[in-house]
Design a protein around this motif. Structure first.
Motif, PDB file in Angstrom:
ATOM      1  N   SER A 167       0.847  -1.190   0.000  1.00 50.07           N
ATOM      2  CA  SER A 167       0.000   0.000   0.000  1.00 50.07           C
ATOM      3  C   SER A 167       0.884   1.242   0.000  1.00 50.07           C
ATOM      4  O   SER A 167       1.838   1.305   0.770  1.00 50.07           O
ATOM      5  CB  SER A 167      -0.901  -0.016   1.252  1.00 50.07           C
ATOM      6  OG  SER A 167      -1.800   1.072   1.244  1.00 50.07           O
ATOM      7  N   THR A 168       0.574   2.192  -0.861  1.00 51.89           N
ATOM      8  CA  THR A 168       1.328   3.454  -0.852  1.00 51.89           C
ATOM      9  C   THR A 168       0.678   4.458   0.094  1.00 51.89           C
ATOM     10  O   THR A 168       1.351   5.075   0.919  1.00 51.89           O
ATOM     11  CB  THR A 168       1.390   4.082  -2.266  1.00 51.89           C
ATOM     12  OG1 THR A 168       1.941   3.141  -3.178  1.00 51.89           O
ATOM     13  CG2 THR A 168       2.282   5.332  -2.269  1.00 51.89           C
ATOM     14  N   MET A 190       5.778  11.747  -4.058  1.00 47.19           N
ATOM     15  CA  MET A 190       4.428  11.193  -4.246  1.00 47.19           C
ATOM     16  C   MET A 190       3.512  11.551  -3.073  1.00 47.19           C
ATOM     17  O   MET A 190       2.329  11.190  -3.071  1.00 47.19           O
ATOM     18  CB  MET A 190       4.498   9.654  -4.367  1.00 47.19           C
ATOM     19  CG  MET A 190       5.131   9.155  -5.654  1.00 47.19           C
ATOM     20  SD  MET A 190       5.403   7.361  -5.600  1.00 47.19           S
ATOM     21  CE  MET A 190       3.758   6.728  -5.875  1.00 47.19           C
ATOM     22  N   PRO A 246      -2.544  -2.173  -4.819  1.00 45.56           N
ATOM     23  CA  PRO A 246      -3.215  -1.124  -5.588  1.00 45.56           C
ATOM     24  C   PRO A 246      -3.004  -1.355  -7.083  1.00 45.56           C
ATOM     25  O   PRO A 246      -2.055  -2.044  -7.481  1.00 45.56           O
ATOM     26  CB  PRO A 246      -2.521   0.155  -5.130  1.00 45.56           C
ATOM     27  CG  PRO A 246      -1.261  -0.246  -4.465  1.00 45.56           C
ATOM     28  CD  PRO A 246      -1.361  -1.684  -4.091  1.00 45.56           C
ATOM     29  N   GLY A 286      -3.586  -0.721 -14.498  1.00 45.95           N
ATOM     30  CA  GLY A 286      -4.401  -1.921 -14.708  1.00 45.95           C
ATOM     31  C   GLY A 286      -3.739  -3.219 -14.295  1.00 45.95           C
ATOM     32  O   GLY A 286      -4.217  -4.307 -14.647  1.00 45.95           O
ATOM     33  N   SER A 311      -7.269  -1.885  -5.159  1.00 47.98           N
ATOM     34  CA  SER A 311      -7.845  -0.539  -5.129  1.00 47.98           C
ATOM     35  C   SER A 311      -7.360   0.215  -6.362  1.00 47.98           C
ATOM     36  O   SER A 311      -6.317  -0.120  -6.935  1.00 47.98           O
ATOM     37  CB  SER A 311      -7.418   0.218  -3.866  1.00 47.98           C
ATOM     38  OG  SER A 311      -6.064   0.574  -3.953  1.00 47.98           O
ATOM     39  N   ALA A 337      -7.644   4.434  -8.336  1.00 44.85           N
ATOM     40  CA  ALA A 337      -8.082   5.820  -8.151  1.00 44.85           C
ATOM     41  C   ALA A 337      -9.487   5.995  -8.699  1.00 44.85           C
ATOM     42  O   ALA A 337     -10.341   6.617  -8.073  1.00 44.85           O
ATOM     43  CB  ALA A 337      -7.119   6.766  -8.862  1.00 44.85           C
TER      44      ALA A 337
END
Ligand SMILES: Cc1cc2nc3c(=O)[nH]c(=O)nc-3n(C[C@H](O)[C@H](O)[C@H](O)COP(=O)(O)O)c2cc1C
Length: 203
Positions: free
Chosen positions: A9-10, A50, A81, A85, A117, A119
């Motif tokens: 996860s970012t 980021m 995430p 794609g 997940s 955006a």
């Protein structure tokens, strides 16, 4: 039985979903559930640019997974995430270190499942999970998704993640949206579903 949840996860959306997956898995009798992260591969400089440093601090206490740990699990639920794609490179790098496990057939017959997940609503959640399944199948894993028994994926009264392929959340273009109650319910369902199937296999 050991259920391992391994994620990258970012900004914390997948971390939150991973917690919900764990919550669901823990409701199944005899489930020993562990939450682990894959190593970060980006430099602090890039993470700073980021805007990810603060978010990552909030889950830095989650231990880093070693690939050899995968062999001791009965089920592995992967979270990543979407990146164009597909899965995040951090997760791909982790998986690309599993060649020796593949050679030994160490993951054959284990349950594998994926959540994600993105955006945007149509930004590749399904392709990310389906592409990920390819790796699980090469390892001989039994792929489990999120059945329509989780009725929350039928909702059209609100924007929501979740598909037969797995739980998911829509983070928003700036990461401003955290997983909704419905998306967390999907993750919880998937965790419980994987643990239930695994307990039958283990027996
Ligand atoms: C390099 C890069 C590629 C991305 N590609 C996509 C994409 O293809 N579709 C999309 O909807 N979001 C995309 N995103 C947004 C991420 O999927 C989003 O930030 C992430 O799901 C949030 O989860 P996290 O907080 O757990 O990191 C991308 C983000 C980055 C940094």
């Amino acid at each position: 039985m050991k259920i391992l949840i391994v994620y990258y996860s970012t900004y914390g959306h997948i971390h939150r979903m991973a917690e919900a997956i764990a919550e669901g898995a823990k409701t199944v009798e005899d489930a020993h559930v562990e939450l682990k992260r894959v190593p970060e591969t980006l430099s602090n400089e890039i993470l700073t640019s980021m805007g990810a440093i603060e978010a990552q601090k909030s889950f830095e206490s989650v231990p880093i997974c070693n690939v050899d740990e995968l062999a001791s699990a009965d089920a592995i639920i992967f979270g990543t995430p979407t990146r164009f794609g597909n899965m995040a490179a951090q997760m791909k790098q982790f998986l690309d270190a599993t060649g020796s496990l593949w050679q030994k057939g160490a993951l054959i017959g284990k349950v594998g499942s994926v959540f994600t997940s993105s955006a945007t609503q149509h930004g590749g959640q399904e392709s990310t999970i389906l592409n990920f399944h390819t790796t699980l199948l090469h390892h001989g894993m039994i792929v489990v998704g999120l059945p329509y028994a989780f009725q929350g994926q039928m909702r059209i009264d609100e924007i929501t993640g979740g598909s037969p392929y797995g739980a998911s959340t829509i983070a928003g273009g700036k990461g401003e949206r955290m997983p909704s109650a419905n998306e967390l319910a999907g993750a919880k369902f998937q965790g419980k579903h994987v643990a239930t199937i695994t307990s039958k296999l283990v027996k």
